[in-house]
Design an enzyme around this catalytic site. Structure first.
Site, PDB file in Angstrom:
ATOM      1  N   ASP A   1     115.012  40.440 -54.878  1.00  0.00           N
ATOM      2  CA  ASP A   1     113.883  40.400 -53.947  1.00  0.00           C
ATOM      3  C   ASP A   1     113.137  41.714 -54.084  1.00  0.00           C
ATOM      4  OD1 ASP A   1     114.496  37.884 -52.903  1.00  0.00           O
ATOM      5  OD2 ASP A   1     115.772  38.707 -51.330  1.00  0.00           O
TER       6      ASP A   1
ATOM      7  N   ASP B   1     110.537  32.637 -53.648  1.00  0.00           N
ATOM      8  CA  ASP B   1     110.517  32.336 -52.217  1.00  0.00           C
ATOM      9  C   ASP B   1     109.111  31.926 -51.766  1.00  0.00           C
ATOM     10  OD1 ASP B   1     113.200  33.066 -52.139  1.00  0.00           O
ATOM     11  OD2 ASP B   1     112.770  35.108 -51.461  1.00  0.00           O
TER      12      ASP B   1
END
Length: 169
Positions: A116, A141
């Protein structure tokens, strides 16, 4: 159908490229924090072994099972994509597959972790008002979140129009 495969491949490659850049720019074991747009968008490197908001951390067998089931379901829907007649549905399915596959690649090659790197301080400030924790996310995402929105729009509004149009014919 070929264009669907090409879009899917392009989205997965873009996600993996951004993740690779993130991995290469991190400073040995620490997070490189780079403000891209003050209070709006920041770059942070994080390896997440959980799901959204760090839930279910370390549950790799569960994530593997969910990923396989999701890809089978999305793959089945992919057989029905039609970018001319069902644009929103088709884009949603492509985004579902790209996001799921992009994060699955990370889990396979990064010992169960997903890279991330994106942080939105303004969004984190808003969600903290309702008691949620700040979060850092990735391109896959984003694909998954847009897919959910588009899929809901298709189900609630566009599917009825398509069914009504076919009934008239």
């Amino acid at each position: 159908m070929l264009i669907g495969y090409l879009i899917l491949l392009g989205l997965i490659l873009f996600d993996q490229l951004i993740k690779l850049i993130s991995v290469l720019t991190k400073v040995s074991g620490t997070s490189l924090i780079k403000v891209l747009i003050p209070n709006i968008l920041e770059f942070h490197y994080l390896e997440n072994t959980g799901a959204s908001f760090g839930m279910l951390e370390g549950q790799q067998a569960f994530f593997s099972l969910i990923t396989i089931v999701a890809l089978i379901i999305f793959g089945y829907f992919f057989l029905d994509i039609n970018l001319k007649e069902k644009k929103v549905f088709s884009i949603a399915i492509i985004l579902f597959i790209a996001g799921t596959f992009g994060n699955a690649i990370d889990r396979i090659f990064r010992d169960g972790a997903v890279v991330d790197m994106l942080n939105m301080p303004i969004l984190n400030n808003l969600i903290s008002l309702v008691g949620l924790s700040p979060f850092i996310f990735n391109v896959a995402d984003i694909y998954l979140n847009f897919a959910v929105v588009l899929f809901i729009i298709d189900i609630l509004f566009l599917e009825r129009k398509r069914v009504g149009k076919h009934e008239k014919n």
